[in-house]
Design an enzyme around this catalytic site. Structure first.
Site, PDB file in Angstrom:
ATOM      1  N   GLU A 185       0.839  -1.202   0.000  1.00 46.85           N
ATOM      2  CA  GLU A 185       0.000   0.000   0.000  1.00 46.85           C
ATOM      3  C   GLU A 185       0.874   1.252   0.000  1.00 46.85           C
ATOM      4  OE1 GLU A 185      -2.609  -0.599   3.379  1.00 46.85           O
ATOM      5  OE2 GLU A 185      -4.104  -1.542   2.106  1.00 46.85           O
ATOM      6  N   GLU A 265      -6.793  -7.704  -0.515  1.00 52.89           N
ATOM      7  CA  GLU A 265      -7.225  -7.724   0.891  1.00 52.89           C
ATOM      8  C   GLU A 265      -8.722  -7.478   0.929  1.00 52.89           C
ATOM      9  OE1 GLU A 265      -5.137  -4.950   3.391  1.00 52.89           O
ATOM     10  OE2 GLU A 265      -3.189  -5.904   3.082  1.00 52.89           O
TER      11      GLU A 265
END
Ligand SMILES: *[C@@H]1O[C@H](CO)[C@@H](O)[C@H](O)[C@H]1NC(C)=O
Ligand SMILES: *[C@@H]1O[C@H](CO)[C@@H](O)[C@H](O)[C@H]1NC(C)=O
Ligand SMILES: *[C@@H]1O[C@H](CO)[C@@H](O)[C@H](O)[C@H]1NC(C)=O
Ligand SMILES: *[C@@H]1O[C@H](CO)[C@@H](O)[C@H](O)[C@H]1NC(C)=O
Ligand SMILES: *[C@@H]1O[C@H](CO)[C@@H](O)[C@H](O)[C@H]1NC(C)=O
Length: 648
Positions: A185, A265
């Protein structure tokens, strides 16, 4: 359920994951940009994966958890490698016992699970400093997660150790790792440094070769996707049950016009902070959205499938994560199948054959009952045992990092510069207490200072009295721009008009002492009948309970204790804080308990133990209880709050 989602399918060029001809024999794993698929051995391949963190589960249970994941119908697991778990001191590596990554990969392979590996170097994960080793902070002003030369050098050294271990485990080399994530991320981080990402790409290619599928994962906004992605790394997204799926995959399509759809995710639950309610995501939502994504042919990793536990000091921080990482995941913190797991299995059944046979049962639990502890002494009185090296003297306070003690607790000692007969404010003017300071004068507890929320308290005493300040490191910030999270006293404390100076700073090796058998191994004290008096401030307590032939999992409740840390048979179970909640019990893995020797408990209580001095071993967890007398503190970190729904 397919009919309703045909529009998504058309929109997103879904992969038609039908079985084709037999594989050519050569092992391969790649991206098919023509048919929007992964290709495994030249066949279209869709993964249904779950996240599991070996660093949060005792090695003894790895196989059990992996088997349960396999029996749910998963064909892959997604795994973070926490750098700081393996390189605790610079250049000193540990890959044994609970840190034996290759053993974990081997067990997954034996179980029939492929692996999606996420070696960072940064992982977030609600893990201490997002997986970065705190020794990086020895360079003042280091710019973490950037092309800062010292940071890059440390990363290169680490990857030169880690990635050669990984290489034989790549699917194409006969192992089970199908893909490897680069950073984590990265688009959520302010630096947006493409030179850094390119450096990582070069390292991964150098050690793992040109044929390995490398990918990035980012939250679902344009800004994050722009800063987190790099040409040559396959861009994937992450999102939970409240996101519009077609919008989310449209965004992935803007960055990867062709190739497989991937949600790296998909949130089955969520994390818990001290003082919040226990997070819940309903089974209905998880099942519905999972079914929708699989219908589209998307590849899905469920984050978490089993969360596990932040043992020891491994929890990360925004406003402080609890010890349990249960996550409301399909496998509970103790690895037990939940109703959510069975519902997920029912969804997966609609898309593929799942392994025949029963789901392995929950591990047995036992309520060992009440154990009464006795006081060992205050931290101040036990310094010769807890700080064998003795103090470092310094005019101004030093940080944990300067003292090269990265985790746990440190004690700062000085004297009162003058008589204080009236309550006199002790102030941390620059919010420099990281994170909590427990203050005693001549052994009498006076109160605490706490980062962000309590920067002043009152002190009384006489000139020359000893001031002891035990500082607790609550775990380093793991997300956002403030990950350079130095610990200890970062700036001077002011008492009335005086700057406190001339410190003796004690590094505390509480874990070392307890691992060595103390305090139970210490010569028997005469045990004078103790008055049941309350004692406040940081004190250590000990107790034993007899073996009963079982070493079963259990849950430790410290009812009416305030806040602290607990060890059993030398293992640091983590922090407890029932006064804040919502977590009321600590998970005690059964293999830790002896079936034939007395089991030893040690508790460091920081504020105040109850008069009964009892702890209770129960056969079930309590993760969702906030005591009404202790309302949650106001939430502090605006930045995190804004970004919370889209990060992990
Ligand atoms: C390495 O880690 C294992 C598992 O936590 C631990 O038991 C062992 O003591 C560590 N080794 C060293 C040298 O610290
Ligand atoms: C992984 O498992 C497969 C199937 O059991 C086996 O053939 C292969 O040798 C294993 N790979 C490694 C690296 O152990
Ligand atoms: C998702 O967004 C699209 C517009 O991109 C809209 O047509 C659709 O109704 C939304 N779906 C849901 C479930 O809200
Ligand atoms: C400190 O003591 C003063 C005087 O008794 C009192 O007014 C003040 O509220 C106290 N401050 C704190 C933080 O307890
Ligand atoms: C508990 O401590 C005692 C005293 O040191 C020791 O003999 C015993 O082996 C310890 N128990 C365990 C399970 O380690």
């Amino acid at each position: 359920m397919a009919a309703g989602f045909l529009t998504f399918v058309a929109l997103n060029f879904a992969c038609l994951c039908v079985s084709g001809n037999l594989a050519s024999g050569k092992r391969s794993f790649s991206i098919d940009y023509k048919n929007n698929c992964f290709l495994k051995d030249d066949q279209p391949f869709q993964y249904i994966s779950g996240s599991i963190h070996y660093s949060r589960i005792p090695q003894y249970y790895w196989k059990d958890r992996l088997l349960k994941m396999y029996m749910t119908g998963l064909n892959a697991v997604q795994v973070y490698v926490p750098w700081n778990f393996h390189e605790g001191a610079q250049g000193v590596y540990n890959f044994t016992g609970d840190r034996d990554l290759e053993h974990f990969l081997n067990l997954a392979n034996q179980t029939g699970l492929l692996v999606i590996l996420r070696p960072g170097p940064y992982i977030c994960a609600e893990w201490e400093m997002g997986g970065l080793p705190a020794w990086l902070l020895q360079k003042p002003n280091i710019i973490l997660r950037s092309a800062d030369t010292d940071y890059l050098q440390a990363v290169s050294n680490w990857f030169a150790v880690l990635l050669p271990k990984i290489k034989p485990w790549l699917y194409i080399n006969g192992g089970n790792i199908i893909s490897v994530q680069v950073e984590n991320e990265y688009g959520s981080y302010y630096a947006c440094d493409y030179n850094y990402m390119r450096h990582l790409q070069t390292l991964f290619r150098f050690f793992l070769g040109e044929d390995t599928v490398l990918f990035t994962t980012d939250g679902n906004t344009d800004k994050e996707m722009t800063c987190g992605t790099l040409e040559g790394l396959y861009a994937t997204v992450d999102f939970g049950t409240d996101t519009n799926i077609s919008e989310a995959f449209k965004r992935q399509r803007r960055f990867e016009p062709r190739g497989p759809l991937v949600n790296s995710e998909f949130y089955t639950g969520w994390l818990d902070h001290w003082g919040d309610q226990h997070a819940r995501v309903t089974t209905e939502k998880v099942s519905k959205v999972l079914g929708e994504m699989l219908t589209m042919g998307a590849n899905v990793n469920m984050y978490m499938f089993e969360g596990g536990t932040n043992f020891g000091y491994w929890n990360g921080k925004d406003n402080c994560f609890v010890t349990s990482y249960d996550y409301d995941a399909p496998l509970s913190e103790a690895g037990d199948p939940t109703e959510k797991l069975l519902a997920i299995r029912d969804v997966i059944k609609q898309f593929r054959d799942i392994p025949a046979g029963p789901m392995p049962p929950a591990t047995p639990k036992f309520a060992y009952g009440f154990v009464t502890l006795k006081k060992v002494g205050s931290v101040s009185a036990l310094l010769s045992t807890l700080s064998p090296m003795g103090p470092v003297q310094s005019h101004y306070p030093l940080t944990f990092e300067e003292m090269k003690q990265y985790y746990g607790y440190m004690l700062y000692r000085t004297t009162l510069p003058r008589d204080l007969s009236e309550p006199t404010p002790l102030i941390s003017p620059l919010n420099g207490v990281h994170d909590r300071a427990y203050v005693s004068v001549n052994g009498v507890y006076q109160g605490l200072l706490q980062r962000d929320t309590a920067l002043v308290m009152n002190v009384t005493g006489h000139q020359g009295d000893t001031v002891d300040i035990l500082v607790e490191n609550m775990g380093r910030v793991n997300f956002g721009s403030k990950i350079n999270d130095y610990k200890g006293l970062l700036s001077n404390l002011i008492l009335g008009k005086d700057v406190l100076t001339d410190w003796k700073i004690y590094s505390l090796d509480i874990d070392g002492a307890i691992t060595g058998g103390w305090p139970h191994s210490a010569r028997k004290q005469s045990n004078p009948p103790m008055k049941k008096e309350l004692s406040f401030g940081p004190n250590l307590y000990m107790g034993t309970f007899p073996p009963n032939g079982l070493s079963w999992d259990t849950f430790l409740k410290l009812n009416e204790w305030t806040k602290g840390q607990v060890w059993i048979n030398g293992m640091n179970l983590g922090r407890y804080w029932p006064a804040r909640g919502p977590q009321q019990t600590l998970y005690v893995p059964g293999p830790l308990l002896s079936s034939n020797q007395p089991n030893n408990i040690t508790v460091l209580e920081l504020e105040g133990a109850p008069a009964h001095l009892r702890v209770l071993f129960m056969d079930r967890p309590q993760l969702n209880q906030r005591l009404p007398t202790h309302p949650a503190p106001p939430r502090k970190h605006k930045e995190y709050e804004v970004l919370l729904p889209i990060v992990q």
